[in-house]
Design a protein around this motif. Structure first.
Motif, PDB file in Angstrom:
ATOM      1  N   ALA A 151       0.630  -1.324   0.279  1.00 38.61           N
ATOM      2  CA  ALA A 151      -0.402   0.081   0.139  1.00 38.61           C
ATOM      3  C   ALA A 151       0.781   0.935   0.050  1.00 38.61           C
ATOM      4  O   ALA A 151       0.277   1.959  -0.874  1.00 38.61           O
ATOM      5  CB  ALA A 151      -0.599  -0.122   1.095  1.00 38.61           C
ATOM      6  N   ARG A 152       1.785   1.482   0.716  1.00 37.57           N
ATOM      7  CA  ARG A 152       2.774   2.321   1.063  1.00 37.57           C
ATOM      8  C   ARG A 152       3.437   2.836  -0.321  1.00 37.57           C
ATOM      9  O   ARG A 152       3.669   3.727  -0.870  1.00 37.57           O
ATOM     10  CB  ARG A 152       4.355   2.163   2.125  1.00 37.57           C
ATOM     11  N   ILE A 153       3.865   1.693  -1.193  1.00 39.46           N
ATOM     12  CA  ILE A 153       4.533   1.803  -2.491  1.00 39.46           C
ATOM     13  C   ILE A 153       2.853   2.769  -3.185  1.00 39.46           C
ATOM     14  O   ILE A 153       3.802   3.871  -4.267  1.00 39.46           O
ATOM     15  CB  ILE A 153       4.887   0.447  -3.448  1.00 39.46           C
ATOM     16  N   GLU A 176      -1.745   8.690   5.129  1.00 42.66           N
ATOM     17  CA  GLU A 176      -1.231   7.360   5.174  1.00 42.66           C
ATOM     18  C   GLU A 176      -0.297   7.084   5.477  1.00 42.66           C
ATOM     19  O   GLU A 176       0.285   5.457   6.421  1.00 42.66           O
ATOM     20  CB  GLU A 176      -1.923   6.381   3.808  1.00 42.66           C
ATOM     21  N   LEU A 177       0.574   7.614   4.780  1.00 39.06           N
ATOM     22  CA  LEU A 177       2.414   7.472   4.720  1.00 39.06           C
ATOM     23  C   LEU A 177       2.184   7.659   6.192  1.00 39.06           C
ATOM     24  O   LEU A 177       3.950   6.772   7.008  1.00 39.06           O
ATOM     25  CB  LEU A 177       3.465   7.695   4.154  1.00 39.06           C
ATOM     26  N   LEU A 178       1.896   9.020   7.519  1.00 44.29           N
ATOM     27  CA  LEU A 178       2.869   8.560   8.596  1.00 44.29           C
ATOM     28  C   LEU A 178       2.817   7.556   9.529  1.00 44.29           C
ATOM     29  O   LEU A 178       3.473   6.654  10.292  1.00 44.29           O
ATOM     30  CB  LEU A 178       2.121   9.975   9.098  1.00 44.29           C
ATOM     31  N   PHE A 179       0.767   7.586   9.462  1.00 39.95           N
ATOM     32  CA  PHE A 179       0.044   5.632  10.544  1.00 39.95           C
ATOM     33  C   PHE A 179       1.243   4.450  10.049  1.00 39.95           C
ATOM     34  O   PHE A 179       2.192   3.846  11.225  1.00 39.95           O
ATOM     35  CB  PHE A 179      -1.054   5.468   9.360  1.00 39.95           C
ATOM     36  N   PHE A 180       1.780   4.574   8.508  1.00 41.71           N
ATOM     37  CA  PHE A 180       2.678   3.079   8.366  1.00 41.71           C
ATOM     38  C   PHE A 180       4.292   3.208   9.068  1.00 41.71           C
ATOM     39  O   PHE A 180       4.999   2.135   9.614  1.00 41.71           O
ATOM     40  CB  PHE A 180       3.050   3.068   6.344  1.00 41.71           C
TER      41      PHE A 180
END
Length: 272
Positions: A151-153, A176-180
């Motif tokens: 998902a990050r990609i 979302e990137l912060l959460f990951f």
């Protein structure tokens, strides 16, 4: 409501996107008719003034929404109509977006839908917000499977591309990137680069959204190191679960929230 099925790769889109323009014009026309009928009655001056203001507002909204416009701040229906007319790829993306949203409202999770729906051809223009939304849905499909790296990609590919995307989409992706990062490496420099004052304000403004609960919980645990605050966010989220109307998304997000809590428990963070 599910959109009509594709016919030879074509989806009806004109009247759906013209709806707002037509309503605004209708309001203006009705206001003009009322104004003409009441013009001779001087004691109805307030009504006349109201109708005049409503007429101007209706025409203004119809023009600003009907003339194609796109920037990183907003996109209007006129732009959608123009882009849908030009590209069959955008039409397919539009259909997938509408169908996915409708199924999620009915309780279907995005991870239960065919992955092939969210695969864009290489020539797809990601600067188009409809196509960009499909790339995000592809990431969401992985997210629903708890495949956060994939998902990050997807999200980073969109953020790091040279195309201009809507600010709201950019902020959602940064969230979302912060959460990951918070539930993986927890690198201070990465967290610091993502958790800016602007993003903090955005998270606070959107704290009622279902997809912000697990992020706020993770921020409270890792960044604020405030377990009491984290527990309040967690409890409040579950108490309001039934208030989220997109049932499929709610099921996905609450599963991720539970996963996040267990992740921190396994890391012994919640025991500190």
């Amino acid at each position: 409501m599910l959109p009509p099925e594709l016919k030879n790769g074509f989806v009806p889109y004109l009247w759906y996107n013209l709806g707002g323009v037509i309503i605004n014009l209708s309001v203006s026309i009705i206001s003009i008719l009322i104004e003409k009928q009441t013009r001779s009655y001087t004691h109805l001056s307030v009504m006349l003034l109201f109708c005049f203001a409503l007429t101007l507002t209706g025409f203004f909204c119809a023009i600003t929404n009907g003339i194609p416009y796109y920037s990183n701040a907003m996109v209007n229906d006129g732009y959608h109509i123009m882009s849908l007319k030009k590209s069959r790829i955008v039409q397919k993306s539009y259909y997938v977006m509408l169908k996915t949203n409708a199924l999620q409202v009915k309780g279907k999770r995005i991870g239960e839908l065919p992955y092939e729906w969210f695969l864009l051809p290489e020539e797809a223009d990601l600067s188009n917000p409809i196509n960009a939304s499909i790339r995000i849905l592809e990431g969401n499909w992985y997210y629903d499977k708890l495949q956060f790296e994939e998902a990050r990609i997807c999200y980073e590919t969109l953020l790091n591309s040279s195309v201009t995307i809507l600010n709201v989409l950019k902020r959602e992706l940064l969230c979302e990137l912060l959460f990951f990062e918070l539930v993986s490496f927890q690198r201070e420099e990465v967290i610091h680069s993502l958790y800016t004052k602007e993003l903090i304000r955005y998270i606070e403004a959107m704290k009622f959204m279902i997809n912000k609960q697990k992020l706020r919980y993770a921020c409270a645990v890792v960044i604020d190191q405030d377990l009491e605050k984290a527990n309040k966010i967690y409890t409040c989220a579950w108490q309001n679960k039934e208030n989220f109307c997109i049932k499929g998304e709610a099921e996905m997000e609450f599963e991720v929230l539970e996963w996040t809590k267990k992740y921190f428990e396994n890391k012994k963070i919640l025991d500190k």
